[in-house]
Structures are given as C-alpha cells and as structure tokens.
Design a protein around this motif. Structure first.
Motif, PDB file in Angstrom:
ATOM      1  N   TRP A   1     -10.795  -1.714   0.788  1.00  0.00           N
ATOM      2  CA  TRP A   1      -9.965  -2.182  -0.325  1.00  0.00           C
ATOM      3  C   TRP A   1     -10.667  -1.879  -1.640  1.00  0.00           C
ATOM      4  O   TRP A   1     -11.812  -2.279  -1.847  1.00  0.00           O
ATOM      5  CB  TRP A   1      -9.738  -3.691  -0.233  1.00  0.00           C
TER       6      TRP A   1
ATOM      7  N   MET B   1      -2.085  -0.479   5.467  1.00  0.00           N
ATOM      8  CA  MET B   1      -3.230  -0.934   4.688  1.00  0.00           C
ATOM      9  C   MET B   1      -4.505  -0.634   5.470  1.00  0.00           C
ATOM     10  O   MET B   1      -4.608  -0.942   6.650  1.00  0.00           O
ATOM     11  CB  MET B   1      -3.116  -2.435   4.408  1.00  0.00           C
TER      12      MET B   1
ATOM     13  N   ARG C   1      -4.919 -10.637  -1.539  1.00  0.00           N
ATOM     14  CA  ARG C   1      -4.624  -9.776  -0.394  1.00  0.00           C
ATOM     15  C   ARG C   1      -4.914 -10.488   0.926  1.00  0.00           C
ATOM     16  O   ARG C   1      -4.164 -10.358   1.892  1.00  0.00           O
ATOM     17  CB  ARG C   1      -5.422  -8.474  -0.488  1.00  0.00           C
TER      18      ARG C   1
ATOM     19  N   ASN D   1       0.815  -1.213   0.000  1.00  0.00           N
ATOM     20  CA  ASN D   1       0.000   0.000   0.000  1.00  0.00           C
ATOM     21  C   ASN D   1       0.848   1.262   0.000  1.00  0.00           C
ATOM     22  O   ASN D   1       0.532   2.213   0.696  1.00  0.00           O
ATOM     23  CB  ASN D   1      -0.951  -0.016   1.203  1.00  0.00           C
TER      24      ASN D   1
ATOM     25  N   ALA E   1       0.398  -2.054  -5.471  1.00  0.00           N
ATOM     26  CA  ALA E   1      -0.946  -2.136  -6.037  1.00  0.00           C
ATOM     27  C   ALA E   1      -0.901  -2.588  -7.492  1.00  0.00           C
ATOM     28  O   ALA E   1      -1.783  -3.295  -7.974  1.00  0.00           O
ATOM     29  CB  ALA E   1      -1.642  -0.787  -5.928  1.00  0.00           C
TER      30      ALA E   1
END
Lengths: 382, 382
Positions: free
Chosen positions: A193, A189, A223, A184, A300
């Motif tokens: 999301w 994070m 994730r 992130n 990402a």
DNA sequence: CTCGGGGATGAATCTAGTC
DNA sequence: GGACTAGATTCATCCCCGA
C-alpha cells in the motif's frame, strides 16, 4: 477457512450491541478509552466480544546515540520509556501477554492487525503464529516520504509491515473484496500500500510539538477498517495513542474501544475523536456486489482525502448531484455506480467520462474532478 | 558496527583467496555445487571463510525434505498431518540448524540474506535475531506482475521479503552506498525494490515445464550482490536450486559456492552457469564506485596553492570570516581548528561538513571550498 | 493575492581511524 | 578501551515569510 463478503452475512453472525438497540446482552465500553496497561484493560472485556483488533505496539527500536542530519540538525528520535525493553525475551513476553488477551477478546470470526518495523515484527509474527493466529496477509506500507538514511549506511527504511491474521487456520474472517477492488481502480488490492506518512494538518500538535511520536496516517486505518470490518463492528485498539483508530472508526460508522496508559495521549485522543463527524450512511455503504462493479480509478483519490466520502459532485449544469462513497463509488437518487457508469446511466448515454462529467465545488470554484486526479497523481508519483 | 565503502578498504580485511593468486591458505570449493543436505555440506567448509550467504530456503515443510522434530523423530512432510505445533517446531529446528551453520561459516564482517514469504519469514527473522544476527534492513521485493488471488479472499500477495543481517550488533559489514544510489537515479536506494517475477527467456525450462518452482529473478541477486559484496568475494547459497546466485555472481566477478540436494537442479544450474560470461573488469568496477570521492585533506589543497595561506573563507551568510593558515587550519576571532571543527564550533552545531560550509571568492563568484577540492582531485588524477 | 526560497522534520537499531 | 578528531552524509513535504 471461510470468507464472508456481504454486510448481510456478517450481520447474521454478529453479537455486538448495535447503537440504539436495547439488547445489551454484552456490555462493552464502546466509544471509551480504558486507562492503564492494555493487558489489564482487556481483561475487563468479555470473551469473544470484539470484531477486530488493530494494534500498534511499541517497536523496541533499540536506538544508540544521537543522530544528526547532514545539515547538523538533530533527529528527534523515539526514546520514550514505553519503547524500551531489556531484551528480546522481555519484548517477547510482553508480546505474548497482549496477543493472548486480544485473542480471548476476539470473536471466533474476528481478526487482528498488527503494525511494526523490522525491529519487532518478526518476533510479533512468530509469536502470533505460535498462539494459533493464522496469517492471512502481510501488508507492506510503502511510505512515499520516509526519513532518509542520513549516514548512507543502509537502505532507506521506507516501509513498515502490517500483519493481518484470523483467529485460526479454519476460522472464518471478513474481507470486503469488492470494496478493495473498487478502491484500487478495478484491480485486486495488492499487499503493498502506497501511503504518505502522517504530517501536515493531520499531524496532531501540542504546544507546537508533535503530540505523539508515532502517529499513524488515517489513510492506513481507513483501508484496514474498510477492508475487514462492517458498519457497526466493534474495533479494539490496545495501544490507542492519539486515537487514529477511534477517529477513523467513528468516521466510518464502526464502534471503537481504546486502551492507553498515558493520560496525555488519552486527552488528545478524546478531543480529537469528539471533533470527528460520522460519514453519511450512503457514503459509508460500499460496493459489495460484483454486478454493480464500477470502473473507476477514483477510489485512491477518495482514500487520500482529496474528495472525502460524503462530498457532493454534480454535472456542469447541476441536473444531478451525487454523493461520494467510501470505496470511490457514487450514489444519486437511488442509483449508484462508478463515476463513469453513473454518469452514463443518468444521461442515458452510451458512455461517459466521469472525470470530465462530474464536478465539485473547490472553494466556490466549480471544477471537474479530473483536477483532483491530477493533484493526486502528483502526490503519489513514484 | 562499521561500514566499509571502497574496494581498497575491503581488500585490507579480506581473507579470501583471490582467483589467480597462489596463497591458497583457505581451501574453498569455489565454483562448485555441493551435493546433499546443506547443513552437512556447510560443515565441510572452514569457519569464517565466506563473505556473504544468500539463502532462499523452502517456504514450507513439504519442500524442506528431511526434517526432524526437536526430539529427533522423523517428520514425513508428505503423509503426516501434524498439528500446528509440530509443524512450526520442525520448521524452526530446521531453520536454526542451517542458520547456525551459516553463521559459523561467515567471516566476522560477512553478512547474510534470506528471502521468504509471510509463511516462513517471521519465524526465520525471529530465529535469526535469537542466534545473534543483527538485522540491517528488511527489504520488500515488490512484484510488478504477481499472481492474482483467484478466489478473491485476500489481498493479492504481491511481494516477498528479504532480510539483510550482519553477524552481530557491533559487527562490521559492507554496503556499497554509492553503487546503490547510482542505480536508483541518484536517490538513496529504498527498502522496497520493484522487480518483475522471473519469466520469459530468463525462466529455465526442462521439457517445456519450468525447471524450478521458485526461480528468483536475476535482477534481485544482481542488486543484492552489487550492494553487499565486492569483486572477488565468496558468496555461499545453501539452497542453490537452479543457480541464480551462481550465475549472477559469476557475471559480477564474485566467487560462489552452492549447496543443493536435488541432482536435477544441480545439473540445470551447472549448465546455466557454464553459459554465463563474466562482465568486463571495467564494467564491474564502474558499477561499484561510479563516483568515488577519495578523502582529501584540506591541507593538501592549501599545499597545492589552490587556496594559499592568508585566503579568507566565510560561511554563506557571511556571519563568520576565517583565514587559511599554512597547515590547513582556519583561524577566526581567536578560535581555530580544522575546516570541520571550526565550522562546528562557531555554529555550536554537533557536526559540520567544512567543505560545504566554508566559501571563497572565486573572481567575484561565491563558491563552496568543495569546488576547490574537485579541482585538486582532477589535478592529481593521473 | 500568488510565488518562491528557506527552514523544519519524520518509528533510525546511522562512522572510522588513531592515540 | 575510551577519548578525540577527521570526514562524510538527506528526501519529501509542509509551513512561514518576504517579495
């Protein structure tokens, strides 16, 4: 409560059978899809044998009549028998059953994920707490491309909710904090999301029609597994469907077990996972140590599959070639770091813009990875 | 269930006492903060008298004050170290109590909002469904500036959840679709709202300390009230705190009632709301229905001579051509009907918006007949 | 080959009024 | 209450096909 962050600490408490080892004290049907009802199937598994449960249960949508888009076309809704329950009480009983069995099968330091929508997630969450699970976070999957509300009667239902729970208030659990932060852009994070719904090439089709009405995006499982499991962990999915959990688990070097009632789904999942290739060892390794914290906005892009883990990147003159890892870090000849840090280190330079320094092979054309960033930015802009 | 979109339609079903009118059949303590426990306070209100309930209940029992176990025994939240069951059971009982009373006080076409975090919202949501409320959306308040997770043990808890529910599955409710779409740059408003936490000038301070630990941003209430109430509606907040609901309600020309047990909060809220100025009448009206499209009968357009009987209209691809008749019906190859019905029948579609489907020849330029409706609307505006 | 337009589609609790 | 009808209502993405 406790948190274990490193692979090493995790390995100390692990009781799973690592592939290739001989100490098969626990005989788990790893890499298999168990047929039949998931509660029955889970009963066949030993107590305290699984590291993670990821569950995508029926949502109990309770849909009414037909729905058409403003252009008159028909909305293909989820009306399958497996999503129909007579009452909230029936759904609650079903939920209690499978959650109880999942709880038994989980190791004490294991964890559970459940995904749902507003139709069912409040019931699931309350029952989960009643059974003694301890909520760690609720995670919002914000869809970049949800289906609109065609009649203009409510807010566009643009998200789904995931619950992440440990086996109890005092239970230990695993969270790969560094990997998430790396993924992130060096920011923690968050609990929301942003991920597109599953479509395009990723969406499995049978005879031109979607193979499963509710296939989840691999980025979501990516994730989840990266955040809360280690390499070699056993992941159980009681509602396996087309096997997204299994596919991503295999790719990330996790072991998996599925339960699925429908033979058709089992077949699709089996074919799908067979085609899946595990990532290279070095690609799976994540950044666990704060000392090597990379400064990247790169994670990402990796997660989105634009430069998948294992991709080779290199400088313009091809002096160095590095491998992309799952958390967005790079590894090259024993050294590793962010796209910026590794480039700087290799060159012995005071600084380095990794986006311009590293290149990749785009169907024969050599491009700086910045090109991928642009693609990514366009895809997630909100 | 039903949706009423315009102020006019809403007024037909409203039983509230409009300010300035004399028909005070219902005597509501509008513009007042009721002291004491909210359940007791709500008991003093008449049944079916309130248009909207907005509730920000305590997230944990410590803040809940007086709580009783299901068996009636008292729970001391500060000193007791009860086990999980007692804790959840007590919170559930408390939740059932205030939700039941809120339900009684609500008009049949009223609605309820509750905000919470993962600690309590799953219990609230399940109980709300058990009591017969019907979930319309769950809304994610995505905080732009959440508090980080300092220990790095979980995901940054970056959102809270709001539940929006009608009084029942078949109940009518109010949603200002156009206002929300306008507010969101002409795209449907989604279920995830990006709003900063309350801080800066907006955050109320007493002696340099924040006046309330969980003061909600006014932007949140602004959107809630704009979306689901009309001007003059009565909004009840059972956990009034520092009165954000009252302040925004006053600003938007809604009436409000608060319940708050802490005298200190009541004082802060009273001072705060006194300083608040209602927005100008026209400002509120504009925000509510910036692009109201009154229903127009096609017959009226024909009658006005804008598309005289005998005019030929056709679909975009000229597959069908129909003739306008004097009564506003269309005829095409033996079939006839309204602009919607005939379009639907010819296409074999489940529905058809005739205004967009049929076109006409405007001096060589092909335009949908909706263009004529706009002309008609302008002509009858004054 | 690329570029642009048209069609399809995704876990959806999806209408209101009158006879 | 059920049947019927008038009228209102969509965003992002991907694939296909034609120019």
């Amino acid at each position: 409560m406790g948190v274990l962050e490193t692979t090493r600490m995790r390995a100390c408490t692990a009781t799973k059978v690592a592939p290739g080892t001989k100490r098969g004290a626990i005989d788990l049907p790893v890499g298999r899809i168990l047929a039949g009802d998931c509660v029955e199937a889970m009963r066949s598994l030993p107590t305290a044998s699984v590291d993670l449960v990821f569950a995508d249960p029926p949502y109990n949508l309770q849909l009414g009549g037909e729905l058409n888009r403003p252009d008159g076309s028909h909305v293909d809704a989820v009306t399958d028998a497996w999503d129909r329950f007579d009452s909230f009480a029936a759904y609650d009983a079903f939920t209690r059953d499978w959650l109880s069995e999942a709880r038994r099968v989980l190791k004490p330091d294991g964890a559970l994920w459940v995904i749902g929508s507003y139709h069912n997630i409040y019931r699931v969450g309350a029952i989960l707490q009643d059974l003694g699970f301890w909520l760690l976070n609720d995670i919002v999957w914000r869809k970049t491309n949800p289906m609109p509300n065609f009649r203009g009667t409510r807010f566009t239902n643009a998200h789904e909710t995931l619950l992440w729970a440990s086996t109890g208030e005092k239970a230990r659990y695993h969270f790969n904090y560094r990997a998430m932060k790396t993924l992130n852009d060096e920011l923690q994070m968050r609990s929301d999301w942003v991920i597109p719904i599953c479509g395009g090439q990723e969406r499995l089709k049978e005879n031109g029609h979607k193979a499963h009405p509710t296939q989840k995006p691999e980025a979501l499982l990516y994730r989840v597994l990266l955040a809360t499991t280690e390499k070699g962990d056993v992941v159980l999915d009681p509602f396996f469907g087309t096997g997204t959990t299994g596919a991503v688990a295999k790719r990330l070097g996790r072991q998996w077990i599925g339960c699925e009632r429908e033979a058709a789904y089992r077949e699709v999942a089996t074919r799908r996972i067979a085609k899946e290739l595990p990532l290279d060892e070095s690609a799976i390794a994540t950044m666990n140590s704060p000392r090597t914290a990379p400064k990247v906005a790169f994670g990402a892009v990796v997660e989105a599959g634009l430069l998948p883990p294992g991709t080779h990147v290199f400088d313009k003159k091809r002096r160095w070639t590095a491998t992309v890892r799952a958390d967005g870090s790079l590894v090259c000849a024993g050294a590793s770091g962010s796209i910026h840090g590794l480039g700087k280190e290799l060159q012995g330079a005071p600084s380095c813009n990794g986006w311009a320094f590293w290149h990749y092979d785009a169907a024969g054309e050599i491009k700086p990875i910045d090109a991928v960033r642009q693609t990514y930015l366009l895809s997630v802009e909100d």
